[in-house]
Design a protein around this motif. Structure first.
Motif, mmCIF file in Angstrom:
data_model
loop_
_atom_site.group_PDB
_atom_site.id
_atom_site.type_symbol
_atom_site.label_atom_id
_atom_site.label_comp_id
_atom_site.label_asym_id
_atom_site.label_seq_id
_atom_site.Cartn_x
_atom_site.Cartn_y
_atom_site.Cartn_z
ATOM 1 N N ALA A 5 0.758 -1.442 0.151
ATOM 2 C CA ALA A 5 0.113 -0.232 -0.146
ATOM 3 C C ALA A 5 1.066 1.252 -0.405
ATOM 4 C CB ALA A 5 -0.540 -0.140 1.300
ATOM 5 N N THR A 6 1.614 1.849 1.260
ATOM 6 C CA THR A 6 2.312 2.615 1.695
ATOM 7 C C THR A 6 3.551 3.204 -0.282
ATOM 8 O OG1 THR A 6 2.711 2.579 3.061
ATOM 9 C CG2 THR A 6 4.291 3.947 2.874
ATOM 10 N N PRO A 7 4.438 1.845 -0.912
ATOM 11 C CA PRO A 7 5.321 1.845 -1.083
ATOM 12 C C PRO A 7 4.274 2.044 -3.214
ATOM 13 C CG PRO A 7 5.882 0.011 -0.379
ATOM 14 C CD PRO A 7 4.542 0.833 -0.255
ATOM 15 N N LEU A 8 3.330 1.558 -3.427
ATOM 16 C CA LEU A 8 1.716 2.706 -4.260
ATOM 17 C C LEU A 8 1.591 3.722 -3.678
ATOM 18 C CD1 LEU A 8 -0.781 -1.138 -4.695
ATOM 19 C CD2 LEU A 8 1.275 0.290 -6.527
ATOM 20 N N VAL A 9 1.361 4.255 -2.907
ATOM 21 C CA VAL A 9 0.531 5.217 -3.043
ATOM 22 C C VAL A 9 2.240 6.506 -2.892
ATOM 23 C CG1 VAL A 9 0.318 7.707 -1.441
ATOM 24 C CG2 VAL A 9 -0.936 4.861 -1.287
ATOM 25 N N ALA A 10 2.893 5.821 -3.039
ATOM 26 C CA ALA A 10 4.637 6.706 -3.177
ATOM 27 C C ALA A 10 4.889 6.493 -4.452
ATOM 28 C CB ALA A 10 5.611 6.031 -2.127
ATOM 29 N N ASP A 11 4.799 5.719 -5.329
ATOM 30 C CA ASP A 11 5.280 5.412 -6.419
ATOM 31 C C ASP A 11 3.672 6.477 -7.656
ATOM 32 O OD1 ASP A 11 7.180 4.285 -7.864
ATOM 33 O OD2 ASP A 11 5.846 2.342 -7.310
ATOM 34 N N LEU A 12 2.774 6.407 -7.566
ATOM 35 C CA LEU A 12 1.611 6.952 -8.136
ATOM 36 C C LEU A 12 1.789 8.308 -7.580
ATOM 37 C CD1 LEU A 12 -1.963 5.048 -7.232
ATOM 38 C CD2 LEU A 12 -0.629 5.345 -9.354
ATOM 39 N N LYS A 13 1.778 9.149 -6.442
ATOM 40 C CA LYS A 13 2.699 10.680 -5.628
ATOM 41 C C LYS A 13 3.428 10.659 -6.476
ATOM 42 C CE LYS A 13 0.963 13.913 -3.287
ATOM 43 N NZ LYS A 13 -0.767 14.684 -2.855
ATOM 44 N N GLU A 14 4.670 10.805 -6.614
ATOM 45 C CA GLU A 14 6.049 10.841 -7.308
ATOM 46 C C GLU A 14 5.782 10.780 -9.334
ATOM 47 O OE1 GLU A 14 8.376 11.535 -6.333
ATOM 48 O OE2 GLU A 14 8.725 10.376 -4.288
ATOM 49 N N ARG A 15 4.879 10.558 -9.494
ATOM 50 C CA ARG A 15 4.121 11.342 -10.413
ATOM 51 C C ARG A 15 3.248 12.421 -11.013
ATOM 52 N NH1 ARG A 15 2.039 5.520 -13.399
ATOM 53 N NH2 ARG A 15 3.572 3.905 -12.484
ATOM 54 N N ASP A 16 3.318 12.680 -9.595
ATOM 55 C CA ASP A 16 2.606 14.636 -10.107
ATOM 56 C C ASP A 16 3.672 15.314 -10.285
ATOM 57 O OD1 ASP A 16 2.320 16.643 -7.563
ATOM 58 O OD2 ASP A 16 0.237 15.867 -8.976
ATOM 59 N N PRO A 17 3.147 16.306 -10.943
ATOM 60 C CA PRO A 17 4.198 17.209 -11.166
ATOM 61 C C PRO A 17 4.848 17.886 -10.526
ATOM 62 C CG PRO A 17 2.472 17.472 -12.453
ATOM 63 C CD PRO A 17 2.071 16.624 -11.670
ATOM 64 N N GLN A 18 4.200 18.458 -9.419
ATOM 65 C CA GLN A 18 4.856 19.299 -7.776
ATOM 66 C C GLN A 18 5.460 18.285 -7.004
ATOM 67 O OE1 GLN A 18 1.513 20.415 -5.318
ATOM 68 N NE2 GLN A 18 1.234 22.404 -6.664
ATOM 69 N N MET A 19 5.882 16.498 -7.035
ATOM 70 C CA MET A 19 6.335 15.941 -6.497
ATOM 71 C C MET A 19 7.610 15.345 -7.054
ATOM 72 S SD MET A 19 5.689 15.145 -3.786
ATOM 73 C CE MET A 19 3.974 16.250 -2.667
ATOM 74 N N LYS A 20 7.723 15.817 -8.944
ATOM 75 C CA LYS A 20 8.612 15.733 -9.590
ATOM 76 C C LYS A 20 9.731 16.621 -9.051
ATOM 77 C CE LYS A 20 6.941 12.871 -13.388
ATOM 78 N NZ LYS A 20 6.145 12.779 -14.857
ATOM 79 N N ALA A 21 9.184 17.826 -9.500
ATOM 80 C CA ALA A 21 9.652 18.684 -9.367
ATOM 81 C C ALA A 21 10.365 19.568 -7.631
ATOM 82 C CB ALA A 21 8.409 20.270 -9.300
ATOM 83 N N LEU A 22 10.083 18.656 -7.067
ATOM 84 C CA LEU A 22 10.309 18.599 -5.314
ATOM 85 C C LEU A 22 11.530 18.004 -5.886
ATOM 86 C CD1 LEU A 22 10.500 19.377 -2.589
ATOM 87 C CD2 LEU A 22 8.400 17.274 -2.206
ATOM 88 N N ALA A 23 11.447 16.842 -6.178
ATOM 89 C CA ALA A 23 12.196 15.225 -6.238
ATOM 90 C C ALA A 23 14.057 15.857 -6.775
ATOM 91 C CB ALA A 23 12.203 14.613 -6.505
#
Length: 397
Positions: free
Chosen positions: A295-313
């Motif tokens: 569950a938690t790794p899946l949320v991280a996978d889905l969330k990292e595709r968000d443009p804001q999270m990509k810019a943060l990374a």
């Protein structure tokens, strides 16, 4: 504080931890392998549906010395090829279940069982279940399961976000598939108790998942305003913070269920407990696994595709690269300064500190101390014992 409690406190503070999210591909591979095994078992062996779903008859006999295996063979012979299940009851009696047996065939089977088991036919309790009633039970069970999962998804989408709801749904399907596959491989009978057990384990599975999601939601507030952690790292910290609590609650829940399954159903012979206890045991273990590794790794996978999270990374990586470059530059500057200091000392003394100094050469050069100390320098450091000689003492004659 106990060692486990101390470990939990250190995990909560982020002092120690295991990077579950970074190794998510390993957990995905393990889950896919287990799920494929469960699906193959389900396709090859199928589910052994109880008479509540398929229809049939249940015969309960008084105390008898006949074993369950002998009673099953005699029941299948009396029912002319119908599949029978025999279980020994606590009082010494037998519970014989024969699927797909209609009302007209039940009476001859009851009389044949009474003769073979050596009991009176009137003392054998017979219960008949029609196939239409079994189909109705199965349909309601599927409806209840679908409504439950729909409500769970809606709640999680409102309380958290749709990515967490989707991850929780995938974890639930993962747990159900594994539990049903184990039922097919083991060959246990599927009864209404099994359905109750499945609904119960879904709640336990969601409990750990919601706890982790709640901590992740609190930790990720204002995440884009900093450049220290990525979303995946925050998710991993939240997972480690609740890891010990998840393990404790799972173990405490599994112990009584294991007692029902292995002691009640296996050692004491209360076979009727197997249907619900197996669903609970397998489902609780699968739910704990999916909450941590799915569950938690899946949320991280889905969330990292968000443009804001990509810019943060991207900002986090840039900041860390700049910090590493500064540290490397500072280290190189310190090394250069040390080399310059050593070189200056060698030039001033005229002697290389790294080369050994011969005793005679040192004496000739006036070296009397370590690190090439010259005679003139030593003379300046020695007290002047001739000071005052040849001068008036100051006494009057």
């Amino acid at each position: 504080m106990s060692r486990l409690g101390d470990l939990g406190a250190r995990l909560y503070r982020g002092e120690v931890g295991y990077d579950f999210v970074a190794k998510r591909k390993i957990w995905y591979g393990i889950s896919i392998l287990i799920t494929i095994t469960a699906i193959v078992g389900l396709a090859v062996r199928g589910l052994h549906m109880g008479i509540e779903f398929s229809g049939g008859a249940v015969f309960t006999t008084p105390k008898t010395s006949v074993s369950a295996d002998d009673a099953r063979e005699k029941a299948e012979g009396a029912a002319e090829g119908h599949t029978a299940i025999a279980q020994k009851l606590g009082g010494g009696g037998l519970r014989i279940q024969i699927s797909d047996l209609d009302t007209e065939a039940a009476q001859p089977v009851q009389e044949a069982l009474a003769k073979d088991l050596g009991v009176e036919a009137s003392k054998i309790n017979t219960q008949l279940v029609g196939p239409s009633w079994g189909e109705e039970i199965a349909r309601k069970a599927w409806q209840g399961l679908a409504i439950f999962m729909l409500l769970v998804v809606i709640y999680l989408a409102i309380a958290f976000e749709w990515r967490m709801a989707l991850a929780a749904l995938i974890a639930l399907v993962h747990d159900l598939t594994i539990t049903v596959g184990v039922y097919a491989l083991v060959g246990f009978e599927v009864t209404p108790g099994t359905v109750i057990g499945l609904l119960t384990i879904l709640g336990y599975s969601l409990y750990d998942t919601v706890v982790v999601f709640d901590g992740l939601r609190e930790s990720s507030k204002g995440l884009t305003k900093q450049t220290r952690y990525t979303y995946s790292e925050i998710a991993n910290r939240s997972l480690n913070a609740t890891l010990v609590r998840s393990i404790n609650t799972t173990v405490v829940a599994l112990l009584p269920v294991a007692g029902l399954l292995f002691i009640g159903g296996g050692f004491l012979g209360a076979g009727m407990l197997n249907d619900i206890s197996l669903a609970l045991f397998v489902g609780l273990a699968a739910g704990a696994y999916s909450s941590i590794f799915i569950a938690t790794p899946l949320v991280a996978d889905l969330k990292e595709r968000d443009p804001q999270m990509k810019a943060l990374a991207k900002r986090v990586r840039a900041k860390r690269a700049a910090a590493a470059a500064r540290a490397e530059s500072a280290g190189a500057g310190e090394d250069a300064q040390e080399d310059a200091d050593d070189s200056g000392a060698d030039d001033a003394d005229g002697i290389d500190d790294d080369e050994p100094v011969d005793a005679e050469e040192a004496a000739a050069a006036g070296v009397v101390g370590p690190r090439g100390t010259t005679g003139s320098r030593a003379a300046r450091n020695q007290p002047n014992r001739n000071r005052g000689r040849g001068r008036p003492s100051g006494k009057r004659r």
